[in-house]
Motif scaffolding. Sequence first.
Motif, PDB file in Angstrom:
ATOM      1  N   PHE A   1       0.805  -1.223   0.000  1.00  0.00           N
ATOM      2  CA  PHE A   1       0.000   0.000   0.000  1.00  0.00           C
ATOM      3  C   PHE A   1       0.842   1.279   0.000  1.00  0.00           C
ATOM      4  CE2 PHE A   1      -2.798  -3.089   2.260  1.00  0.00           C
ATOM      5  CZ  PHE A   1      -3.790  -3.157   1.298  1.00  0.00           C
ATOM      6  N   ILE A   2       2.142   1.153   0.036  1.00  0.00           N
ATOM      7  CA  ILE A   2       2.993   2.342   0.134  1.00  0.00           C
ATOM      8  C   ILE A   2       3.226   2.930  -1.255  1.00  0.00           C
ATOM      9  CG2 ILE A   2       5.231   3.262   0.842  1.00  0.00           C
ATOM     10  CD1 ILE A   2       5.360   0.948   2.895  1.00  0.00           C
ATOM     11  N   PRO A   3       2.729   4.154  -1.470  1.00  0.00           N
ATOM     12  CA  PRO A   3       2.931   4.784  -2.782  1.00  0.00           C
ATOM     13  C   PRO A   3       4.335   5.391  -2.894  1.00  0.00           C
ATOM     14  CG  PRO A   3       1.707   6.262  -1.359  1.00  0.00           C
ATOM     15  CD  PRO A   3       1.924   4.986  -0.575  1.00  0.00           C
ATOM     16  N   PHE A   4       4.728   5.670  -4.109  1.00  0.00           N
ATOM     17  CA  PHE A   4       5.989   6.364  -4.375  1.00  0.00           C
ATOM     18  C   PHE A   4       5.935   7.767  -3.776  1.00  0.00           C
ATOM     19  CE2 PHE A   4       8.388   9.182  -7.299  1.00  0.00           C
ATOM     20  CZ  PHE A   4       9.665   8.676  -7.084  1.00  0.00           C
ATOM     21  N   ALA A   5       4.777   8.425  -3.929  1.00  0.00           N
ATOM     22  CA  ALA A   5       4.596   9.780  -3.411  1.00  0.00           C
ATOM     23  C   ALA A   5       3.116  10.015  -3.137  1.00  0.00           C
ATOM     24  CB  ALA A   5       5.120  10.805  -4.413  1.00  0.00           C
ATOM     25  N   HIS A   6       2.839  11.143  -2.497  1.00  0.00           N
ATOM     26  CA  HIS A   6       1.471  11.525  -2.163  1.00  0.00           C
ATOM     27  C   HIS A   6       1.245  12.975  -2.580  1.00  0.00           C
ATOM     28  CE1 HIS A   6      -1.604  13.241   0.579  1.00  0.00           C
ATOM     29  NE2 HIS A   6      -2.224  12.106   0.312  1.00  0.00           N
TER      30      HIS A   6
ATOM     31  N   LEU B   1       1.664   5.944 -12.327  1.00  0.00           N
ATOM     32  CA  LEU B   1       0.213   5.979 -12.221  1.00  0.00           C
ATOM     33  C   LEU B   1      -0.153   6.973 -11.124  1.00  0.00           C
ATOM     34  CD1 LEU B   1      -2.203   3.004 -12.335  1.00  0.00           C
ATOM     35  CD2 LEU B   1      -2.464   4.652 -10.515  1.00  0.00           C
ATOM     36  N   VAL B   2      -1.218   7.732 -11.338  1.00  0.00           N
ATOM     37  CA  VAL B   2      -1.749   8.630 -10.307  1.00  0.00           C
ATOM     38  C   VAL B   2      -3.187   8.215 -10.042  1.00  0.00           C
ATOM     39  CG1 VAL B   2      -2.300  11.005  -9.666  1.00  0.00           C
ATOM     40  CG2 VAL B   2      -0.276  10.545 -11.064  1.00  0.00           C
ATOM     41  N   GLY B   3      -3.500   7.979  -8.764  1.00  0.00           N
ATOM     42  CA  GLY B   3      -4.849   7.569  -8.416  1.00  0.00           C
ATOM     43  C   GLY B   3      -5.180   7.884  -6.974  1.00  0.00           C
ATOM     44  N   ASP B   4      -6.457   7.815  -6.648  1.00  0.00           N
ATOM     45  CA  ASP B   4      -6.932   8.240  -5.330  1.00  0.00           C
ATOM     46  C   ASP B   4      -7.213   7.098  -4.348  1.00  0.00           C
ATOM     47  OD1 ASP B   4      -9.272   7.707  -7.110  1.00  0.00           O
ATOM     48  OD2 ASP B   4     -10.387   8.141  -5.273  1.00  0.00           O
ATOM     49  N   GLN B   5      -7.020   5.843  -4.764  1.00  0.00           N
ATOM     50  CA  GLN B   5      -7.361   4.739  -3.869  1.00  0.00           C
ATOM     51  C   GLN B   5      -6.193   3.789  -3.620  1.00  0.00           C
ATOM     52  OE1 GLN B   5     -11.212   2.702  -4.147  1.00  0.00           O
ATOM     53  NE2 GLN B   5     -11.587   3.961  -5.967  1.00  0.00           N
ATOM     54  N   LEU B   6      -6.014   3.460  -2.362  1.00  0.00           N
ATOM     55  CA  LEU B   6      -5.010   2.459  -1.995  1.00  0.00           C
ATOM     56  C   LEU B   6      -5.411   1.079  -2.497  1.00  0.00           C
ATOM     57  CD1 LEU B   6      -4.427   3.473   1.729  1.00  0.00           C
ATOM     58  CD2 LEU B   6      -2.696   3.536  -0.078  1.00  0.00           C
ATOM     59  N   MET B   7      -6.715   0.752  -2.338  1.00  0.00           N
ATOM     60  CA  MET B   7      -7.206  -0.605  -2.625  1.00  0.00           C
ATOM     61  C   MET B   7      -7.232  -0.940  -4.113  1.00  0.00           C
ATOM     62  SD  MET B   7      -7.752  -1.946   0.185  1.00  0.00           S
ATOM     63  CE  MET B   7      -7.241  -1.124   1.653  1.00  0.00           C
ATOM     64  N   THR B   8      -7.184   0.047  -4.966  1.00  0.00           N
ATOM     65  CA  THR B   8      -7.221  -0.231  -6.401  1.00  0.00           C
ATOM     66  C   THR B   8      -5.954   0.296  -7.078  1.00  0.00           C
ATOM     67  OG1 THR B   8      -8.519   1.780  -6.789  1.00  0.00           O
ATOM     68  CG2 THR B   8      -9.731  -0.286  -6.557  1.00  0.00           C
ATOM     69  N   ASP B   9      -5.773   1.601  -7.049  1.00  0.00           N
ATOM     70  CA  ASP B   9      -4.686   2.227  -7.809  1.00  0.00           C
ATOM     71  C   ASP B   9      -3.302   1.849  -7.287  1.00  0.00           C
ATOM     72  OD1 ASP B   9      -6.574   3.707  -9.426  1.00  0.00           O
ATOM     73  OD2 ASP B   9      -6.903   4.942  -7.651  1.00  0.00           O
ATOM     74  N   VAL B  10      -3.097   1.985  -5.990  1.00  0.00           N
ATOM     75  CA  VAL B  10      -1.769   1.690  -5.432  1.00  0.00           C
ATOM     76  C   VAL B  10      -1.452   0.209  -5.558  1.00  0.00           C
ATOM     77  CG1 VAL B  10      -0.327   1.726  -3.355  1.00  0.00           C
ATOM     78  CG2 VAL B  10      -1.759   3.709  -3.906  1.00  0.00           C
ATOM     79  N   MET B  11      -2.417  -0.628  -5.228  1.00  0.00           N
ATOM     80  CA  MET B  11      -2.158  -2.069  -5.324  1.00  0.00           C
ATOM     81  C   MET B  11      -1.885  -2.507  -6.763  1.00  0.00           C
ATOM     82  SD  MET B  11      -4.671  -3.776  -2.493  1.00  0.00           S
ATOM     83  CE  MET B  11      -4.138  -5.438  -2.902  1.00  0.00           C
ATOM     84  N   ALA B  12      -2.616  -1.969  -7.724  1.00  0.00           N
ATOM     85  CA  ALA B  12      -2.389  -2.335  -9.127  1.00  0.00           C
ATOM     86  C   ALA B  12      -1.012  -1.877  -9.587  1.00  0.00           C
ATOM     87  CB  ALA B  12      -3.474  -1.734 -10.017  1.00  0.00           C
ATOM     88  N   ALA B  13      -0.655  -0.652  -9.248  1.00  0.00           N
ATOM     89  CA  ALA B  13       0.652  -0.127  -9.656  1.00  0.00           C
ATOM     90  C   ALA B  13       1.788  -0.918  -9.013  1.00  0.00           C
ATOM     91  CB  ALA B  13       0.772   1.353  -9.290  1.00  0.00           C
ATOM     92  N   ARG B  14       1.651  -1.195  -7.736  1.00  0.00           N
ATOM     93  CA  ARG B  14       2.695  -1.971  -7.049  1.00  0.00           C
ATOM     94  C   ARG B  14       2.804  -3.376  -7.660  1.00  0.00           C
ATOM     95  NH1 ARG B  14       5.259  -0.044  -2.201  1.00  0.00           N
ATOM     96  NH2 ARG B  14       6.316  -2.011  -2.600  1.00  0.00           N
TER      97      ARG B  14
ATOM     98  N   ARG C   1       3.434   6.679  10.212  1.00  0.00           N
ATOM     99  CA  ARG C   1       4.795   6.159  10.023  1.00  0.00           C
ATOM    100  C   ARG C   1       5.560   6.897   8.922  1.00  0.00           C
ATOM    101  NH1 ARG C   1       1.592   3.089  12.455  1.00  0.00           N
ATOM    102  NH2 ARG C   1       2.227   1.499  13.925  1.00  0.00           N
ATOM    103  N   ASN C   2       5.045   8.063   8.540  1.00  0.00           N
ATOM    104  CA  ASN C   2       5.683   8.919   7.525  1.00  0.00           C
ATOM    105  C   ASN C   2       5.950   8.182   6.212  1.00  0.00           C
ATOM    106  OD1 ASN C   2       5.794  11.243   9.204  1.00  0.00           O
ATOM    107  ND2 ASN C   2       7.497  10.275  10.297  1.00  0.00           N
ATOM    108  N   ARG C   3       4.965   7.406   5.762  1.00  0.00           N
ATOM    109  CA  ARG C   3       5.088   6.655   4.511  1.00  0.00           C
ATOM    110  C   ARG C   3       4.362   7.317   3.351  1.00  0.00           C
ATOM    111  NH1 ARG C   3       8.948   3.091   4.202  1.00  0.00           N
ATOM    112  NH2 ARG C   3       8.652   1.274   5.474  1.00  0.00           N
ATOM    113  N   LEU C   4       3.643   8.413   3.636  1.00  0.00           N
ATOM    114  CA  LEU C   4       2.998   9.178   2.572  1.00  0.00           C
ATOM    115  C   LEU C   4       3.866  10.417   2.322  1.00  0.00           C
ATOM    116  CD1 LEU C   4      -0.814   8.931   3.440  1.00  0.00           C
ATOM    117  CD2 LEU C   4       0.526   7.551   1.857  1.00  0.00           C
ATOM    118  N   ILE C   5       4.850  10.255   1.495  1.00  0.00           N
ATOM    119  CA  ILE C   5       5.837  11.310   1.249  1.00  0.00           C
ATOM    120  C   ILE C   5       5.310  12.272   0.177  1.00  0.00           C
ATOM    121  CG2 ILE C   5       8.189  11.780   0.449  1.00  0.00           C
ATOM    122  CD1 ILE C   5       8.845   8.898   1.515  1.00  0.00           C
TER     123      ILE C   5
END
Length: 173
Positions: free
Chosen positions: A5-10, A114-127, A164-168
């Motif tokens: 669930f950790i994105p590259f950036a926020h 990829l840029v998206g607004d959802q962890l459950m779809t966009d972040v997981m698909a990109a990862r 945990r400062n993971r949304l950079i």
Amino acid sequence: MFKRFIPFAHAQSIYEIDVEFFKRNNVKTLFMDLDNTLDSYRAKAPKDRTLELVKKLKDNGIVPVIISNNKPHRVCGYANALGIEFLASAHKPGHKRLSNEIAKRGLKNEDVMLVGDQLMTDVMAARGAKIRVVLTEKVVKEDQWTTHINRLADRPIRRYLRKRNRLIDWRNK
């Protein structure tokens, strides 16, 4: 467990991200989620800010592509109004259609974001597809009813990542 669930950036919004960020990160193709990333799920046509964003991307040699779980008739009209390509019924969080699209276009994963607004779809698909992803907040309050379910799981995970400062912030990448 939360690594997927950790994105590259926020970013607060795709519209606040400077095109220089994408250029600095060697992005050649930018996949953009449609509903609640670019616009409301009710919007039939893009607003001026979306037209400006797409123009800036194109002017800087970045190929914008809409990637959405929504139906083709919804995504097609919006993408055509922008003069860009799209991938509808993307089946996110699955990454197979996204990975196939990257391969079909002859792209290297490091050239795609990829840029998206959802962890459950966009972040997981990109990862899953092994590409970088920028997580945004939603651009409007309303969601489709199906998205409400994802948001129930999304909120506590975002809190966990923030704590945990993971949304950079994108400005710090």
